[in-house]
Design a protein around this motif. Structure first.
Motif, PDB file in Angstrom:
ATOM      1  N   TYR A  20       1.354   5.494  -5.297  1.00 56.73           N
ATOM      2  CA  TYR A  20       1.902   5.227  -6.628  1.00 56.73           C
ATOM      3  C   TYR A  20       3.067   6.148  -6.955  1.00 56.73           C
ATOM      4  CZ  TYR A  20      -0.321   9.394  -8.630  1.00 56.73           C
ATOM      5  OH  TYR A  20      -0.675  10.675  -8.927  1.00 56.73           O
ATOM      6  N   ASP A  21       2.982   7.436  -6.539  1.00 53.67           N
ATOM      7  CA  ASP A  21       4.069   8.353  -6.871  1.00 53.67           C
ATOM      8  C   ASP A  21       5.309   8.075  -6.022  1.00 53.67           C
ATOM      9  OD1 ASP A  21       2.547   9.294  -4.676  1.00 53.67           O
ATOM     10  OD2 ASP A  21       3.320  11.328  -4.906  1.00 53.67           O
ATOM     11  N   VAL A  22       5.094   7.590  -4.803  1.00 52.85           N
ATOM     12  CA  VAL A  22       6.219   7.184  -3.946  1.00 52.85           C
ATOM     13  C   VAL A  22       6.946   6.003  -4.581  1.00 52.85           C
ATOM     14  CG1 VAL A  22       6.829   6.113  -1.739  1.00 52.85           C
ATOM     15  CG2 VAL A  22       5.274   8.077  -1.788  1.00 52.85           C
ATOM     16  N   ILE A  23       6.183   5.049  -5.101  1.00 53.42           N
ATOM     17  CA  ILE A  23       6.774   3.877  -5.753  1.00 53.42           C
ATOM     18  C   ILE A  23       7.600   4.305  -6.963  1.00 53.42           C
ATOM     19  CG2 ILE A  23       6.270   1.751  -7.007  1.00 53.42           C
ATOM     20  CD1 ILE A  23       3.766   1.448  -5.249  1.00 53.42           C
ATOM     21  N   ASP A  24       7.012   5.157  -7.800  1.00 56.04           N
ATOM     22  CA  ASP A  24       7.727   5.621  -8.997  1.00 56.04           C
ATOM     23  C   ASP A  24       9.008   6.358  -8.611  1.00 56.04           C
ATOM     24  OD1 ASP A  24       5.749   4.561 -10.575  1.00 56.04           O
ATOM     25  OD2 ASP A  24       4.704   6.468 -10.902  1.00 56.04           O
ATOM     26  N   ALA A  25       8.923   7.196  -7.584  1.00 56.14           N
ATOM     27  CA  ALA A  25      10.096   7.976  -7.166  1.00 56.14           C
ATOM     28  C   ALA A  25      11.185   7.076  -6.597  1.00 56.14           C
ATOM     29  CB  ALA A  25       9.679   9.017  -6.132  1.00 56.14           C
ATOM     30  N   ALA A  26      10.799   6.146  -5.719  1.00 53.03           N
ATOM     31  CA  ALA A  26      11.784   5.269  -5.072  1.00 53.03           C
ATOM     32  C   ALA A  26      12.469   4.355  -6.082  1.00 53.03           C
ATOM     33  CB  ALA A  26      11.108   4.450  -3.977  1.00 53.03           C
ATOM     34  N   LEU A  27      11.705   3.832  -7.040  1.00 52.49           N
ATOM     35  CA  LEU A  27      12.292   2.937  -8.038  1.00 52.49           C
ATOM     36  C   LEU A  27      13.194   3.683  -9.015  1.00 52.49           C
ATOM     37  CD1 LEU A  27       9.291   0.559  -8.806  1.00 52.49           C
ATOM     38  CD2 LEU A  27      11.384   0.012  -7.577  1.00 52.49           C
ATOM     39  N   ALA A  28      13.033   4.997  -9.097  1.00 52.79           N
ATOM     40  CA  ALA A  28      13.895   5.802  -9.965  1.00 52.79           C
ATOM     41  C   ALA A  28      15.156   6.259  -9.236  1.00 52.79           C
ATOM     42  CB  ALA A  28      13.122   7.006 -10.486  1.00 52.79           C
ATOM     43  N   SER A  29      15.351   5.787  -8.009  1.00 51.22           N
ATOM     44  CA  SER A  29      16.549   6.148  -7.254  1.00 51.22           C
ATOM     45  C   SER A  29      17.766   5.467  -7.872  1.00 51.22           C
ATOM     46  CB  SER A  29      16.408   5.714  -5.787  1.00 51.22           C
ATOM     47  OG  SER A  29      16.515   4.304  -5.681  1.00 51.22           O
ATOM     48  N   ASN A  30      18.950   5.860  -7.407  1.00 47.78           N
ATOM     49  CA  ASN A  30      20.166   5.209  -7.896  1.00 47.78           C
ATOM     50  C   ASN A  30      20.518   3.976  -7.075  1.00 47.78           C
ATOM     51  OD1 ASN A  30      21.139   6.294  -5.517  1.00 47.78           O
ATOM     52  ND2 ASN A  30      22.390   7.880  -6.507  1.00 47.78           N
ATOM     53  N   ASN A  36       0.793  -1.235   0.000  1.00 46.10           N
ATOM     54  CA  ASN A  36       0.000   0.000   0.000  1.00 46.10           C
ATOM     55  C   ASN A  36       0.826   1.286   0.000  1.00 46.10           C
ATOM     56  OD1 ASN A  36      -2.483  -1.471   0.090  1.00 46.10           O
ATOM     57  ND2 ASN A  36      -2.135  -1.814   2.280  1.00 46.10           N
ATOM     58  N   TYR A  37       1.953   1.281  -0.693  1.00 45.42           N
ATOM     59  CA  TYR A  37       2.687   2.530  -0.882  1.00 45.42           C
ATOM     60  C   TYR A  37       2.012   3.337  -1.992  1.00 45.42           C
ATOM     61  CZ  TYR A  37       6.503   1.171   2.196  1.00 45.42           C
ATOM     62  OH  TYR A  37       7.239   0.834   3.302  1.00 45.42           O
ATOM     63  N   LEU A  87       9.883   8.451   1.992  1.00 44.98           N
ATOM     64  CA  LEU A  87       9.023   9.266   1.131  1.00 44.98           C
ATOM     65  C   LEU A  87       7.556   9.141   1.526  1.00 44.98           C
ATOM     66  CD1 LEU A  87      10.642   8.608  -2.380  1.00 44.98           C
ATOM     67  CD2 LEU A  87      11.061  10.497  -0.805  1.00 44.98           C
ATOM     68  N   GLN A  88       7.142   7.935   1.881  1.00 45.35           N
ATOM     69  CA  GLN A  88       5.748   7.728   2.289  1.00 45.35           C
ATOM     70  C   GLN A  88       5.459   8.448   3.607  1.00 45.35           C
ATOM     71  OE1 GLN A  88       3.435   5.952   0.541  1.00 45.35           O
ATOM     72  NE2 GLN A  88       2.171   4.723   1.879  1.00 45.35           N
ATOM     73  N   THR A  89       6.397   8.365   4.542  1.00 41.17           N
ATOM     74  CA  THR A  89       6.207   8.962   5.866  1.00 41.17           C
ATOM     75  C   THR A  89       6.085  10.481   5.787  1.00 41.17           C
ATOM     76  OG1 THR A  89       7.438   7.161   6.925  1.00 41.17           O
ATOM     77  CG2 THR A  89       7.212   9.219   8.175  1.00 41.17           C
ATOM     78  N   HIS A  90       6.897  11.094   4.932  1.00 40.54           N
ATOM     79  CA  HIS A  90       6.960  12.562   4.891  1.00 40.54           C
ATOM     80  C   HIS A  90       6.254  13.157   3.677  1.00 40.54           C
ATOM     81  CE1 HIS A  90       9.722  12.517   8.263  1.00 40.54           C
ATOM     82  NE2 HIS A  90      10.425  11.588   7.645  1.00 40.54           N
ATOM     83  N   HIS A  91       5.532  12.319   2.949  1.00 39.98           N
ATOM     84  CA  HIS A  91       4.923  12.743   1.680  1.00 39.98           C
ATOM     85  C   HIS A  91       4.093  14.020   1.812  1.00 39.98           C
ATOM     86  CE1 HIS A  91       2.045  12.637  -1.706  1.00 39.98           C
ATOM     87  NE2 HIS A  91       2.977  11.964  -2.358  1.00 39.98           N
ATOM     88  N   ASP A  92       3.333  14.115   2.878  1.00 38.04           N
ATOM     89  CA  ASP A  92       2.415  15.248   3.022  1.00 38.04           C
ATOM     90  C   ASP A  92       2.919  16.313   3.998  1.00 38.04           C
ATOM     91  OD1 ASP A  92       0.580  14.075   1.240  1.00 38.04           O
ATOM     92  OD2 ASP A  92      -0.228  12.822   2.839  1.00 38.04           O
TER      93      ASP A  92
END
Length: 688
Positions: free
Chosen positions: A547-557, A544-545, A571-576
């Motif tokens: 969708y934008d958190v998933i996209d951002a995290a997977l685009a990490s190095n 339940n992450y 990212l999920q914890t501090h998203h808002d």
């Protein structure tokens, strides 16, 4: 006015596993058909047995709604050309309304003339529209289909009768040479055919003929009878929902009974007995009040209680025959040492393009030893792994697994225990198959987890190298499930494994030590690493992450699943968080500047080129950020750095006329972007 509509497809006995999904498909397709044809209804109820798929559409309108409305078309200057001829736009407009250009008239709206038509249409009768149910049936899909007689039409099983009643009116739907009527069939042995006067009579009329058409009611009958039986005898059952669903779809009129078998069979591993009962005979195993398996079983008969003693005796006889076979295999297998079976693996093919099972076990040992060293596992764990990797496939050539394939791994564990292997080695033999479904149980021992990861890595590497790579629509060897299993185990054990670095090292270790093909280029290594890494997305979605958190995290190095998960958590914890919004805005600005500047980069920042204190402040802030021990600390560092970045932008012209100064400032920004990439591509976040 409304009436209920009944539609039943009567077939030969269908496989239990397709009944529920097939009747739901019929309901869904019917709902779509009725909606597209403008027929309103309250809801669709489903009925199903092994011999029938049925829907009851409640409160179906007797006709479509009449249409009386004005339709606006294109402007007059578009509807007609300069010669006064009707344009294609006008012709298309009236064609869409089922009318002709003769029906067009013009009227002014806000100073512009538009084409209009007055659409008047009497709604079609439901009884006429419902004749199209034949097309609904013909469009249905199934895992396996059958043809019969000389027909080209395919269905899950041959169709024997159709019922189609709109209230009391027969709607003569035709499929092949069968015309729907009002006659349905009762229980194959206990009931008779029955003529329905009205759609509403269906359920009660079938009950009189020993058919419980409502699947949920049948299931409740089974559970209720089962609970009564175990209460009377002081037993316990572990109600397998999958088996309950299956037996519900195997019977039309359920009656529960209990049988027994000789206690001597309880000396075999209980998984053997449970497999014989549950998987082969569809029986429920029984336990005493202490939770110990006992020599009884519960089964479901498709019929009433008449001659039940004969049914019990017949089922006991069939089960005992299976248990006798299992006992023979169990006794025979125990006559040989484990080395006897391990030796035979040399003649067992893992895959004809890859090699033998014995060769696979050798590769797995190399991979596992490499991983154990990387993860700094203790000597005893490594020793247990080495022994387990030698043995873990031996049960494939035992007689028991040859007969009961579903017991592979399980029998290996039991035979290893009987041979004196320690608990860790024995458990690993069973656990290396885990998880055996996408969200199945994970290995509980360290040795089992290590063996499972090594085994799955070997399978993925060798299959990819042999050219057997999954496509978007085809994964016959379940390599995606294996990769997802690796990801889940790594995260569960908190083992770090950056795939892009580790896979080339594994391939190098295996080179010249196996006849199997191995990846030969960096691109092939990367393809495998990306394939496994991509399964992290599945894990994040399941948990339940956003969708934008998933996209951002997977685009990490990051290439390590642990680090990607850590980034997603931050990212999920501090998203808002309001402060996070400011961080993202600053980093997005940095990214845009670097993109516009097309900066190639330089080795380091030259502090001698600083012209303002804000540059030194940013330099110090970046230096502090680079010491962050984890991604949580890195995030906190970015929050602290954000106002410093703002002052930096306010004070300095980044794209300075002096190229040396400009490049120095761009290098600072590039360093920040590189650090942010550890968290992910923050420009993909949707921050409100």
């Amino acid at each position: 006015m409304t009436k209920n509509y009944l539609f039943e497809i009567g077939t030969e006995e269908m496989p239990a596993h397709v009944v529920t999904r097939s009747v739901q498909q019929l309901a869904n397709r019917t709902e779509k058909f009725l909606t597209e044809n403008g027929l309103k209804f309250k809801e669709i109820k489903t009925y199903s047995t092994p011999r029938r798929l049925t829907i009851l559409v409640e409160e179906l309108a007797e006709k479509q709604a009449d249409i009386d409305e004005i339709k606006k078309g294109p402007a007059k200057k578009i509807a007609k050309d300069s010669d006064g001829n009707w344009s294609k736009a006008a012709q298309g407009f009236v064609r869409g309304q089922g009318m002709s250009t003769d029906d067009i008239y013009f009227d002014e709206l806000k100073g512009t003339e538009y084409a209009y038509v007055h659409v008047q249409k009497v709604g079609e009768k439901a009884s006429d529209i419902l004749l199209g149910m034949s097309d609904v049936v013909k469009a249905m899909t199934f895992p396996t289909k059958m043809r019969w007689d000389s027909h080209d039409f395919e269905f899950v099983r041959p169709i024997h009768w159709l019922v189609s009643l709109f209230g009391s009116e027969v709607v003569p739907v035709e499929i092949l040479n069968i015309t729907a009527g009002r006659k349905t069939q009762g229980h194959r042995f206990l009931g008779d055919s029955v003529v329905l006067a009205n759609a509403d009579d269906y359920e009660d009329a079938l009950k009189d003929q020993f058919v419980i058409a409502d699947a949920e009611e049948r299931k409740e009958m089974i559970v209720r009878q089962m609970n009564d039986l175990v209460e009377q005898n002081g037993w316990q059952i572990k109600l397998d929902q999958g088996l309950l669903e299956e037996v519900t779809n195997l019977v039309e009129y359920p009656t529960i009974f209990a049988g027994s078998f000789a206690k001597k069979y309880l000396e075999m591993p209980q998984e053997v007995l449970i497999t014989s009962m549950k998987d082969n005979q569809r029986y429920f195993e029984v336990y005493d009040q202490a939770g110990k398996l006992i020599n009884h079983f519960i089964a479901v008969r498709n019929g009433n209680k008449d001659y039940l003693s004969n049914v019990i005796a017949g089922n006991e006889k069939v089960l005992v025959a299976r248990l006798d076979d299992a006992q023979f295999f169990y006794d025979e297998d125990r006559k040989y040492p484990l080395s006897h079976f391990v030796k035979r693996l040399e003649n067992v093919s893992f895959h004809d393009k890859i090699g033998s099972m014995a060769e696979k076990t050798k590769r797995v040992k190399i991979i596992g030893d490499f991983l154990a060293k990387k993860w700094q596992l203790d000597d005893q764990t490594v020793s247990d792994f080495d022994r387990a990797s030698e043995l873990y496939k031996f049960d494939l050539v035992t007689q028991m697994v040859g007969e009961f394939a579903e017991l592979q791994g399980v029998m290996g564990m039991h035979y290893a225990e009987l041979a004196g292997e320690n608990e860790q080695v024995s458990a690993a033999i069973k656990e290396h198959y885990l998880p055996n479904t996408a969200e199945g149980d994970l290995p509980q021992t360290t040795v089992g987890a290590l063996l499972s990861v090594a085994d799955k890595l070997d399978t993925i590497i060798t299959f990819f190298a042999a050219g057997m790579i999954p496509t978007s629509s085809n994964d016959p060897y379940a390599l995606r499930r294996y990769a997802y299993g690796i990801v889940r185990i790594l995260l569960d054990q908190k083992w770090s494994l950056p795939f892009n670095k580790v896979l080339p090292e594994i391939v190098e270790l295996l080179t010249d030590k196996t006849a199997a093909k191995l990846p030969r280029t960096a691109d092939e290594d990367k393809e495998i690493a990306d394939f496994i890494r991509d399964r992290i997305k599945q894990y994040l979605q399941k948990n339940n992450y956003k969708y934008d958190v998933i996209d951002a995290a997977l685009a990490s190095n990051q290439q390590d699943p642990l680090q990607i998960l850590s980034a997603a958590k931050v990212l999920q914890t501090h998203h808002d968080d309001e402060e996070f919004k400011l961080v993202v805005e600053s980093l997005t600005r940095i990214n845009n500047i670097l993109k516009k500047a097309k900066f190639a980069g330089q080795d380091s920042v030259n502090t001698a080129l600083f012209t303002d204190n804000s540059e030194q402040d940013l330099y110090d802030g970046i230096s502090q950020l680079q010491t962050a021990s984890d991604l949580t600390e890195l995030y906190a560092g970015f929050v602290s750095l954000e106002p410093i970045i703002d002052r930096y932008f306010e004070t300095n012209m980044i794209l300075d006329k002096d190229n040396a100064v400009k490049n120095n400032r761009l290098t600072q920004l590039q360093t920040i972007r590189g650090l942010a990439a550890r968290l992910g591509d923050l420009t993909k976040l949707v921050i409100k």
